[in-house]
Design a protein around this motif. Sequence first.
Motif, PDB file in Angstrom:
ATOM      1  N   ALA A  39      35.609  45.032  55.686  1.00 13.70           N
ATOM      2  CA  ALA A  39      36.859  44.281  55.519  1.00 13.70           C
ATOM      3  C   ALA A  39      36.811  43.407  54.263  1.00 13.70           C
ATOM      4  CB  ALA A  39      37.120  43.412  56.741  1.00 13.70           C
ATOM      5  N   GLY A  40      37.874  43.455  53.492  1.00 17.91           N
ATOM      6  CA  GLY A  40      37.990  42.618  52.311  1.00 17.91           C
ATOM      7  C   GLY A  40      37.366  43.189  51.054  1.00 17.91           C
ATOM      8  N   THR A  41      36.755  44.364  51.141  1.00 13.58           N
ATOM      9  CA  THR A  41      36.074  44.923  49.965  1.00 13.58           C
ATOM     10  C   THR A  41      36.872  46.026  49.285  1.00 13.58           C
ATOM     11  OG1 THR A  41      34.817  46.536  51.259  1.00 13.58           O
ATOM     12  CG2 THR A  41      33.805  44.365  50.935  1.00 13.58           C
ATOM     13  N   GLY A  42      38.078  46.288  49.757  1.00 12.80           N
ATOM     14  CA  GLY A  42      38.926  47.313  49.136  1.00 12.80           C
ATOM     15  C   GLY A  42      39.851  46.679  48.120  1.00 12.80           C
ATOM     16  N   CYS A  43      41.128  46.630  48.435  1.00  8.23           N
ATOM     17  CA  CYS A  43      42.123  46.102  47.493  1.00  8.23           C
ATOM     18  C   CYS A  43      42.092  44.583  47.396  1.00  8.23           C
ATOM     19  CB  CYS A  43      43.519  46.584  47.858  1.00  8.23           C
ATOM     20  SG  CYS A  43      44.235  45.826  49.343  1.00  8.23           S
ATOM     21  N   GLY A  44      41.534  43.918  48.393  1.00  8.83           N
ATOM     22  CA  GLY A  44      41.422  42.462  48.367  1.00  8.83           C
ATOM     23  C   GLY A  44      42.559  41.716  49.037  1.00  8.83           C
ATOM     24  N   ARG A  87      51.388  43.529  51.766  1.00  7.71           N
ATOM     25  CA  ARG A  87      50.230  44.197  51.158  1.00  7.71           C
ATOM     26  C   ARG A  87      50.696  45.211  50.119  1.00  7.71           C
ATOM     27  NH1 ARG A  87      47.723  49.337  52.233  1.00  7.71           N
ATOM     28  NH2 ARG A  87      45.650  49.395  51.301  1.00  7.71           N
ATOM     29  N   ALA A  88      51.732  45.980  50.442  1.00  7.32           N
ATOM     30  CA  ALA A  88      52.246  46.972  49.493  1.00  7.32           C
ATOM     31  C   ALA A  88      52.705  46.287  48.208  1.00  7.32           C
ATOM     32  CB  ALA A  88      53.388  47.765  50.127  1.00  7.32           C
ATOM     33  N   ASP A  89      53.413  45.165  48.331  1.00  5.85           N
ATOM     34  CA  ASP A  89      53.858  44.414  47.154  1.00  5.85           C
ATOM     35  C   ASP A  89      52.661  43.931  46.341  1.00  5.85           C
ATOM     36  OD1 ASP A  89      56.464  44.786  47.998  1.00  5.85           O
ATOM     37  OD2 ASP A  89      56.683  42.754  48.807  1.00  5.85           O
ATOM     38  N   GLY A  94      49.641  45.263  41.053  1.00  2.69           N
ATOM     39  CA  GLY A  94      48.416  45.456  40.292  1.00  2.69           C
ATOM     40  C   GLY A  94      47.281  44.532  40.661  1.00  2.69           C
ATOM     41  N   HIS A  95      47.335  43.921  41.850  1.00  2.57           N
ATOM     42  CA  HIS A  95      46.293  42.973  42.254  1.00  2.57           C
ATOM     43  C   HIS A  95      45.087  43.622  42.918  1.00  2.57           C
ATOM     44  CE1 HIS A  95      48.712  39.579  41.127  1.00  2.57           C
ATOM     45  NE2 HIS A  95      49.709  40.064  41.835  1.00  2.57           N
TER      46      HIS A  95
END
Length: 115
Positions: A39-44, A87-89, A94-95
Motif C-alpha cells: 500500500a502506498g508504493t504505486g501511484c501515491g 484518485r483518477a483526477d 500527473g501526480h
Amino acid sequence: MNLDDKVCYCFHVSRRKLVNWVKHNAPKVPSQLSMCGGAGTGCGWCIPFLRQIFRQQAPPAGGCSSCVEVPEDTLDSLTPEEYAALRADYVKAGHGTPPPGATPLLTDGEREPGA
C-alpha cells in the motif's frame, strides 16, 4: 468509506486489511503501512489516507509530524465512488503512475468494478 472498500487501488488493499495490519503490527511511523500489501508504493494517491489510518489506529506516542495532511474523518466522509474519482483526477494530473495490474482509472459516470 467502509472497511471493505479499497484504499490502495494500485495493489488492491482494503481499509479493513490496513486497519487490522496496524492493530497487529503496531507500526512506529505511517510509512510502515507499505508493508501491508505494498500500500502506498504505486501511484501515491493513498499515502495521506494511510497516514489517517495510522493516526486513527496506532496508540498515541508523541505524534507524527508528517500526519497532518488529511482531516481525521476524510475516509469516513467519502463514498468509494468519490474516492475513486479523486484518485483518477490525481493520476490524470500527473501526480503518480499506477503499476500494471492496478485498478483502472474510472471515467466520468463509471463505478468501481464490483461496486
